[in-house]
Design an enzyme around this catalytic site. Structure first.
Site, PDB file in Angstrom:
ATOM      1  N   CYS A  99    -114.839  47.868 -44.994  1.00 15.74           N
ATOM      2  CA  CYS A  99    -116.255  46.670 -45.382  1.00 15.74           C
ATOM      3  C   CYS A  99    -117.589  47.192 -45.589  1.00 15.74           C
ATOM      4  O   CYS A  99    -118.264  46.746 -46.310  1.00 15.74           O
ATOM      5  CB  CYS A  99    -116.149  45.553 -44.183  1.00 15.74           C
ATOM      6  SG  CYS A  99    -114.539  45.116 -43.500  1.00 15.74           S
ATOM      7  N   HIS A 204    -112.104  12.164 -31.453  1.00 12.34           N
ATOM      8  CA  HIS A 204    -113.343  12.914 -31.593  1.00 12.34           C
ATOM      9  C   HIS A 204    -114.336  12.032 -31.896  1.00 12.34           C
ATOM     10  O   HIS A 204    -115.627  12.365 -31.947  1.00 12.34           O
ATOM     11  CB  HIS A 204    -113.313  14.261 -32.326  1.00 12.34           C
ATOM     12  CG  HIS A 204    -112.099  15.100 -31.513  1.00 12.34           C
ATOM     13  ND1 HIS A 204    -112.561  15.641 -30.403  1.00 12.34           N
ATOM     14  CD2 HIS A 204    -110.937  15.569 -32.133  1.00 12.34           C
ATOM     15  CE1 HIS A 204    -111.434  16.563 -30.028  1.00 12.34           C
ATOM     16  NE2 HIS A 204    -110.705  16.548 -31.094  1.00 12.34           N
ATOM     17  N   ARG A 241    -106.714  25.676 -34.127  1.00 15.11           N
ATOM     18  CA  ARG A 241    -107.222  24.642 -33.335  1.00 15.11           C
ATOM     19  C   ARG A 241    -106.541  23.304 -34.163  1.00 15.11           C
ATOM     20  O   ARG A 241    -106.065  22.185 -33.427  1.00 15.11           O
ATOM     21  CB  ARG A 241    -108.613  24.586 -33.165  1.00 15.11           C
ATOM     22  CG  ARG A 241    -108.967  23.315 -32.184  1.00 15.11           C
ATOM     23  CD  ARG A 241    -108.857  23.494 -30.663  1.00 15.11           C
ATOM     24  NE  ARG A 241    -108.313  22.556 -30.190  1.00 15.11           N
ATOM     25  CZ  ARG A 241    -108.149  22.487 -28.948  1.00 15.11           C
ATOM     26  NH1 ARG A 241    -108.783  23.045 -27.822  1.00 15.11           N
ATOM     27  NH2 ARG A 241    -107.514  21.382 -28.345  1.00 15.11           N
ATOM     28  N   CYS A 245    -104.164  20.338 -32.589  1.00 16.02           N
ATOM     29  CA  CYS A 245    -104.614  18.856 -32.547  1.00 16.02           C
ATOM     30  C   CYS A 245    -103.490  17.896 -33.058  1.00 16.02           C
ATOM     31  O   CYS A 245    -102.976  16.938 -32.819  1.00 16.02           O
ATOM     32  CB  CYS A 245    -105.782  18.654 -32.921  1.00 16.02           C
ATOM     33  SG  CYS A 245    -107.012  19.239 -31.589  1.00 16.02           S
TER      34      CYS A 245
END
Lengths: 284, 158
Positions: A99, A204, A241, A245
């Site tokens: 990189c 949320h 994540r 959920c």
């Protein structure tokens, strides 16, 4: 760490321990290494219809969890950031490039990047995430194999890239060519999926600050990603994540890296416009 | 011999009768969100099992509701109203309707529908994250709904 910064974080710590944890976000301030002052609360961006104030997920965690993020020596996520720092410098693939060969020093080249992604990419004609850009470099510029979208190598690299923008406000663009993707993400955010028929918004937006069984619901912001979770002791990516959920609604989830999750990421990121980039953050 | 045969026949009939009388999720009749008839067609609810379902498995009601009688169990949620005295506020038929499909009594409520098998978006195979295949089972069986109703009927303040 010199004496002055040590004292500053000592004070921050005292402030943290003095506040009782209760429903809603707490009143603590997040200062990392005694120098990076994080915005964990600010006015919601204009596009948000039902929320006035946005909060980092850090504000919903217990004092014990919060304090771990205040110092890089204590934040286990930084171990993977360091590991990714080495990978940044290491040549891989048929072109013999790292990189660093193209970008130079990560803290200069990548400063500000986390804050504006996902972002419209003109050349590709689509919204891309940092993960997609990393794999694009690996495949097309280094001649190296793609990394698994939400795998360890990838998530650690995203954490490195995020770490050099810490403290900068999230500011993803939602208009112009990105707008259609943003709209698609918004649609997903409000769709009640699975047998439990729950949307992101149910938990949320409508219920943040409340307990759902043993969990203290936050606004589900992603300014802290990747997050080091005490629960699984590794860095966790945004799409992993999301997958967790959605699965918890007893639904058929989307795959990490899918067009749906890219759109959802842009939308959720935009709900955090104005909060500081925190990744790698610490969560339970 | 004849006698045995008649007993067997009687058993077969009563067995069939029990299944026929159970009301399938798509056949439930709601009146103002309430369900008058027992979903099992008669077998009464088991209070003790209802109490267990409040905590465990597909019930997990205390993920969202606090109940003083269940304080021996840790971590009660606070998304829905506290359920103490709920039997003073609602009739048995109303409670049955709220558990089977709360969205009829409370429009757009966050509470899941426990006796419903149709109309889901991206239905998964339990908590695996994979797509659901085949016949859909409701979150609670007819008997389990009756058990939970029976338990809720014990939650009286007066």
């Amino acid at each position: 760490m010199n004496a002055a910064t040590k004292m500053a974080s000592g004070l921050a710590l005292a402030a943290i321990l003095a506040t009782p944890a209760l429903a809603g976000p707490d009143d603590d301030n997040l200062i990392v290494n005694g120098e990076i002052e994080m915005i964990t609360e600010t006015a919601a961006p204009a596009h948000m219809e039902y929320v006035d104030t946005i909060y980092s997920g850090w504000r919903f965690r217990s004092d014990e969890t919060q304090v771990v993020q205040t110092d890089d020596f204590d934040n286990p996520g930084m171990i993977w950031v360091e590991a990714a720092g080495e990978v940044w410098e290491t040549a891989d693939g048929s072109e013999g490039k790292s990189c660093a060969s193209c970008h130079g020093a990560v803290d200069e080249a990548m400063k500000g990047v986390r804050a504006v992604y996902p972002k419209w990419n003109d050349e590709r004609g689509e919204v891309t995430t940092i993960e997609m850009e990393v794999n694009n470099c690996r495949e097309n510029r280094m001649g190296a194999d793609k990394w698994k979208y939400a795998g360890g190598d990838m998530t650690n690299m995203v954490a490195l890239i995020s770490s050099v923008s810490r403290g900068m406000p999230v500011n993803v663009a939602i208009d112009g060519p990105a707008q259609a993707t943003w709209e698609a993400g918004k649609e997903l955010y409000y769709t009640r999926t699975g047998q439990l028929e729950l949307s992101c918004a149910n938990c949320h937006e409508d219920s943040y600050g409340m307990m759902i069984r043993a969990d203290h619901l936050s606004q589900g912001q992603i300014n802290g990603f990747p997050t080091y979770r005490l629960k699984n002791t590794k860095l966790n990516s945004v799409h992993a994540r999301f997958k967790g959920c959605v699965r918890d609604t007893r639904a058929h989830t989307f795959a990490p890296g899918s067009a749906e999750f890219v759109a959802l990421e842009l939308y959720v990121a935009s709900r955090g416009n104005g909060l500081s980039v925190e990744g790698p953050s610490v969560r339970n | 011999m004849k006698r045995i045969l008649t007993t067997v026949a009687a058993l077969a009939i009563s067995g069939q009768f029990a299944t026929a009388a159970e009301i399938a999720p798509s056949d439930v009749v709601y009146e103002d969100g309430a369900i008058a008839a027992s979903l099992t067609g008669g077998t009464p609810g088991d209070v003790e099992n209802g109490r267990k379902l409040m905590n465990k498995g597909a019930g997990n009601c205390i993920a969202c509701h606090e109940v003083t009688d269940l304080k021996d169990l840790p971590f009660h949620g606070e998304i829905g109203p506290m359920l103490d005295g709920v039997a003073d506020r609602w009739s048995e038929a109303e409670l049955r309707g709220i558990i089977a499909n709360a969205k009829i009594m409370f429009e757009d409520t966050m509470m899941p529908s426990f006796y419903k098998t149709e109309g889901f978006i991206r239905l998964g195979d339990a908590y695996t994250g994979k797509a659901h295949e085949g016949e859909v089972a409701p979150l609670l069986t007819a008997q389990e709904v009756e058990d939970v109703v029976a338990y809720l009927m014990t939650l009286k303040d007066e």
